[in-house]
Scaffold this motif. Sequence first.
Motif, short mmCIF file in Angstrom:
data_model
loop_
_atom_site.label_atom_id
_atom_site.label_comp_id
_atom_site.label_asym_id
_atom_site.label_seq_id
_atom_site.Cartn_x
_atom_site.Cartn_y
_atom_site.Cartn_z
N PHE A 196 13.43 -0.53 -2.67
CA PHE A 196 12.53 0.60 -2.93
C PHE A 196 12.35 0.70 -4.43
CE2 PHE A 196 15.11 1.45 0.81
CZ PHE A 196 14.15 1.69 1.78
N VAL A 197 11.13 0.51 -4.90
CA VAL A 197 10.85 0.61 -6.33
C VAL A 197 9.77 1.67 -6.51
CG1 VAL A 197 10.02 -0.58 -8.39
CG2 VAL A 197 11.55 -1.77 -6.80
N ALA A 198 10.06 2.63 -7.39
CA ALA A 198 9.12 3.73 -7.60
C ALA A 198 8.72 3.81 -9.07
CB ALA A 198 9.75 5.05 -7.18
N THR A 199 7.48 4.22 -9.28
CA THR A 199 7.00 4.48 -10.64
C THR A 199 6.16 5.75 -10.62
OG1 THR A 199 5.71 3.64 -12.50
CG2 THR A 199 4.96 3.01 -10.31
N ASP A 200 6.07 6.39 -11.77
CA ASP A 200 5.21 7.57 -11.86
C ASP A 200 3.83 7.20 -12.39
OD1 ASP A 200 6.18 6.91 -14.33
OD2 ASP A 200 6.67 8.96 -14.94
N ALA A 201 3.56 5.91 -12.56
CA ALA A 201 2.24 5.49 -13.02
C ALA A 201 1.18 5.88 -11.99
CB ALA A 201 2.21 3.98 -13.24
N ALA A 202 -0.03 6.11 -12.50
CA ALA A 202 -1.18 6.33 -11.60
C ALA A 202 -1.90 5.01 -11.43
CB ALA A 202 -2.12 7.38 -12.21
N ILE A 203 -2.05 4.59 -10.19
CA ILE A 203 -2.70 3.30 -9.91
C ILE A 203 -3.56 3.47 -8.66
CG2 ILE A 203 -0.52 2.55 -8.85
CD1 ILE A 203 -1.38 -0.36 -9.38
N ALA A 204 -4.72 2.84 -8.66
CA ALA A 204 -5.66 3.01 -7.55
C ALA A 204 -5.06 2.50 -6.24
CB ALA A 204 -6.96 2.26 -7.85
N PRO A 205 -5.30 3.21 -5.15
CA PRO A 205 -4.76 2.79 -3.84
C PRO A 205 -5.15 1.34 -3.51
CG PRO A 205 -5.78 4.95 -3.67
CD PRO A 205 -6.06 4.46 -5.06
N ALA A 206 -6.34 0.93 -3.91
CA ALA A 206 -6.81 -0.41 -3.55
C ALA A 206 -5.98 -1.51 -4.20
CB ALA A 206 -8.28 -0.57 -3.96
N LEU A 207 -5.26 -1.18 -5.28
CA LEU A 207 -4.46 -2.20 -5.97
C LEU A 207 -3.01 -2.24 -5.50
CD1 LEU A 207 -5.69 -1.72 -9.66
CD2 LEU A 207 -6.21 -3.64 -8.12
N MET A 208 -2.62 -1.26 -4.69
CA MET A 208 -1.20 -1.15 -4.33
C MET A 208 -0.69 -2.34 -3.53
SD MET A 208 0.43 1.46 -5.59
CE MET A 208 1.79 1.80 -4.47
N GLN A 209 -1.47 -2.80 -2.53
CA GLN A 209 -1.00 -3.89 -1.68
C GLN A 209 -0.89 -5.19 -2.49
OE1 GLN A 209 0.15 -3.21 1.34
NE2 GLN A 209 0.92 -5.30 1.51
N ARG A 210 -1.88 -5.39 -3.37
CA ARG A 210 -1.81 -6.57 -4.23
C ARG A 210 -0.58 -6.50 -5.13
NH1 ARG A 210 -6.46 -8.74 -8.42
NH2 ARG A 210 -5.03 -9.93 -9.73
N MET A 211 -0.31 -5.32 -5.68
CA MET A 211 0.83 -5.18 -6.59
C MET A 211 2.15 -5.47 -5.86
SD MET A 211 1.73 -4.53 -9.73
CE MET A 211 0.87 -3.32 -10.77
N VAL A 212 2.31 -4.93 -4.66
CA VAL A 212 3.59 -5.13 -3.98
C VAL A 212 3.78 -6.60 -3.63
CG1 VAL A 212 2.86 -4.65 -1.58
CG2 VAL A 212 5.18 -4.06 -2.32
N ARG A 213 2.70 -7.31 -3.33
CA ARG A 213 2.80 -8.75 -3.05
C ARG A 213 3.09 -9.54 -4.32
NH1 ARG A 213 2.14 -10.03 1.87
NH2 ARG A 213 1.02 -8.62 3.24
N ASP A 214 2.39 -9.19 -5.39
CA ASP A 214 2.62 -9.88 -6.67
C ASP A 214 4.09 -9.74 -7.09
OD1 ASP A 214 -0.01 -10.63 -6.86
OD2 ASP A 214 -0.55 -9.22 -8.45
N VAL A 215 4.62 -8.54 -6.94
CA VAL A 215 5.99 -8.29 -7.38
C VAL A 215 6.99 -9.00 -6.45
CG1 VAL A 215 7.75 -6.50 -7.73
CG2 VAL A 215 5.40 -6.14 -8.56
N ALA A 216 6.78 -8.90 -5.14
CA ALA A 216 7.69 -9.55 -4.19
C ALA A 216 7.73 -11.06 -4.40
CB ALA A 216 7.28 -9.23 -2.75
N ASP A 217 6.57 -11.63 -4.73
CA ASP A 217 6.48 -13.09 -4.84
C ASP A 217 7.37 -13.65 -5.95
OD1 ASP A 217 5.34 -15.64 -4.11
OD2 ASP A 217 4.25 -15.56 -6.00
N VAL A 218 7.61 -12.86 -6.99
CA VAL A 218 8.44 -13.36 -8.10
C VAL A 218 9.84 -12.76 -8.08
CG1 VAL A 218 6.46 -13.82 -9.60
CG2 VAL A 218 7.59 -11.57 -9.70
N SER A 219 10.17 -11.99 -7.05
CA SER A 219 11.49 -11.34 -7.05
C SER A 219 12.17 -11.52 -5.70
CB SER A 219 11.33 -9.85 -7.39
OG SER A 219 10.47 -9.20 -6.46
N PHE A 220 11.92 -10.61 -4.76
CA PHE A 220 12.65 -10.66 -3.49
C PHE A 220 12.35 -11.92 -2.70
CE2 PHE A 220 12.34 -6.05 -4.41
CZ PHE A 220 13.69 -5.82 -4.59
N ASN A 221 11.17 -12.50 -2.89
CA ASN A 221 10.86 -13.75 -2.18
C ASN A 221 11.38 -14.98 -2.91
OD1 ASN A 221 9.79 -12.69 0.12
ND2 ASN A 221 7.67 -12.77 -0.56
N CYS A 222 12.24 -14.80 -3.90
CA CYS A 222 12.83 -15.93 -4.64
C CYS A 222 14.34 -15.92 -4.56
CB CYS A 222 12.41 -15.88 -6.11
SG CYS A 222 10.65 -16.08 -6.34
#
Lengths: 407, 407
Positions: A196-222
């Motif tokens: 579970f990773v949380a931030t207080d940044a404001a980011i558009a809903p449309a970018l959220m799924q891309r962000m979670v995949r981008d982050v997982a690809d270089v971290s939990f998926n490695c």
Amino acid sequence: MPVNLVAPDPASLLPVPGVRLGIASAGIKKAGRRDLTLIELAPGSRVAGVFTQNRFCAAPVTVCREHLTRGDVRALVINTGNANAGTGDEGLDRARRTCSAVADLFAVDATQVLPFSTGVILEPLPIDKILPALPAAHADLAAGHWSEAAAAIMTTDIVAKGASRQLQIDGRTITVTGIAKGSGMIHPNMATMLGFVATDAAIAPALMQRMVRDVADVSFNCVTVDGDTSTNDSFILIATGQAGNAEIADAGTDYSALKAALADVAIELAQAMARDGEGATKFMTIAVEGGRDRAECKQIAYAIARSPLVKTAFFASDPNLGRILAAIGYAGVQDLDVNALKVWLGDVLVAEAGGRAAGYSEAAAAAVMKAAEITVRVSLARGDARATVWTCDFSYDYVKINAEYRT
Amino acid sequence: MPVNLVAPDPASLLPVPGVRLGIASAGIKKAGRRDLTLIELAPGSRVAGVFTQNRFCAAPVTVCREHLTRGDVRALVINTGNANAGTGDEGLDRARRTCSAVADLFAVDATQVLPFSTGVILEPLPIDKILPALPAAHADLAAGHWSEAAAAIMTTDIVAKGASRQLQIDGRTITVTGIAKGSGMIHPNMATMLGFVATDAAIAPALMQRMVRDVADVSFNCVTVDGDTSTNDSFILIATGQAGNAEIADAGTDYSALKAALADVAIELAQAMARDGEGATKFMTIAVEGGRDRAECKQIAYAIARSPLVKTAFFASDPNLGRILAAIGYAGVQDLDVNALKVWLGDVLVAEAGGRAAGYSEAAAAAVMKAAEITVRVSLARGDARATVWTCDFSYDYVKINAEYRT
């Protein structure tokens, strides 16, 4: 024992405006164990997730996916001790009843609650224990309870896992804090891991799924411990939007800056899972470079990282180059030129031209292997792609832990 | 200790007319160890083989492939103690020099000799020890030396592996005898295994490659110990044609009868490798049925057979159904309906409808798990295909053996 890993200093886990956490003891597997966690999200928070690829996904994963499609998530509920997996329709019903009970406490709809479970599978989720404990968890809600939550979500973990970072975006201080659990059955796509990773940044809903995949690809998926993947793996990204930055609306500079900070936290958590791998005595980084694409680099890195023969050799501090070369050879990269590749243990070039490096010294390689942290670097010499995978060695204690888990 | 496996009674390994075997001690790794084997084939013998898929194939595998394309093989030379793998051009040269020395003894061409090596990799093949020992192996040639050869080709094997069958074709008695070695790094396509199966049947050269593949597909390619594959794996089929049957010229009844006998021997050898798997305490048969095709059945069987979590649970005699279901789920069969499948431990139905079977009894499942031989049966309920894989459990001793192999 975990390799160079200690639980985070509670003060180092920074509160994320818009997030509060509460813990209680439901006695699911063991009386008195703090095993139930609630995470409250402020209105307007955005949430996205990636989940196990296992065909036997657990009931809470199914319910999470459903509820995420509706948006406007306001609470997460996490129990350890029971995975609610392989429990059929009754399991789905119990996951939904848990969401309803949480929703009542927060005066929201049940579809605004995401459920997570981890622990033994094929046992009915004991909602007779969970539901009565929810009010205590609710009463415990506080912005500063990240380290308590990190401890409450552990199963076979020895050390709690959490990390924080801060950065500036649009003149505002942005905070990123994450917690995770997982020490065995760790493999990409994904593992018995909850993150579970949380931030207080404001980011558009449309970018959220891309962000979670981008982050997982270089971290939990490695990260891999034993190559097994679980029924319950979930990685959730939360953005509360309370920092006051102008909403990140495209994949530009601000997106990249936020992604880097989120990835930094997620990588620290993912590495912590390998450091805390069941029975681990060594932390191994497998870095493959010079590939045609990232996929083939990952394929080779995982072949090395998953090999029981390589992992037992590392446990023995044995620079058994042959096992590494054999794993590269069977990774499934069909037109690989084994005469072109090079392999280093730490900074020591050990293989080239299809065999041992010319100046190979067993003593130098053995010195590298004695360390608690070892990097295996492979150059494929046929492109610019690279990938890194983290894992741990394979010890007597791995067998002991997994032979005795249920007893 | 090996699971229900004893070395074959020497008298049970029947001579194959046209084949003689001779053993000598070259002292490759250990002084006095009988580590060098010659196999002489009568003129007119047909030979075909399948080899490792590892990109790092060993020098002898490269030379075997070359020499097999020329046909008319008259001798095989097998050493243990050194795999001649990862040895570059010098390794190829040493394999060829070994063939030349053998060819001189038999007065044939070097290209009529197939070389095989197994043992440590990345060390130069000590031909200074091998070449002088060849005359003693040649002087030892005898039709009755199958069991001595089975012992001489062992590496980490505890028990020598051999089997014979006889059948009638065209009114003639046909003999099939085989030997094999392998106990770790065993996985299909293929493993640190050497297998040699000989028959005196007459069969057309054009059918030999098909036959060796047909036989490997149901035997050596259905066994795994730790999932690693090696640089030297080879399975060789020999047909001397001395039995006097009319040459088998098509894939008809006689082909099928011979294939069944060859497969019978090869399956016994392949199962023996799992029974003798490093550290094995249990022999496991994973039988998957009701699949759309054999490939998906094998995929699921291997996911179960390779899972360290499943293997440690079997070591502990723990009917840990959850780990089996998780392995089925991550096998990679994308549209698998987990609610339709069923799983049995022995004769006990343990899973159906996505969870535990209705009448599941932990006591009944635990009773099955106490046995030294356990069958896991999975029904996918979506077709008629099936596949069976054999493996062993994962014990403390597996780690011990592989952590200490080089010391």
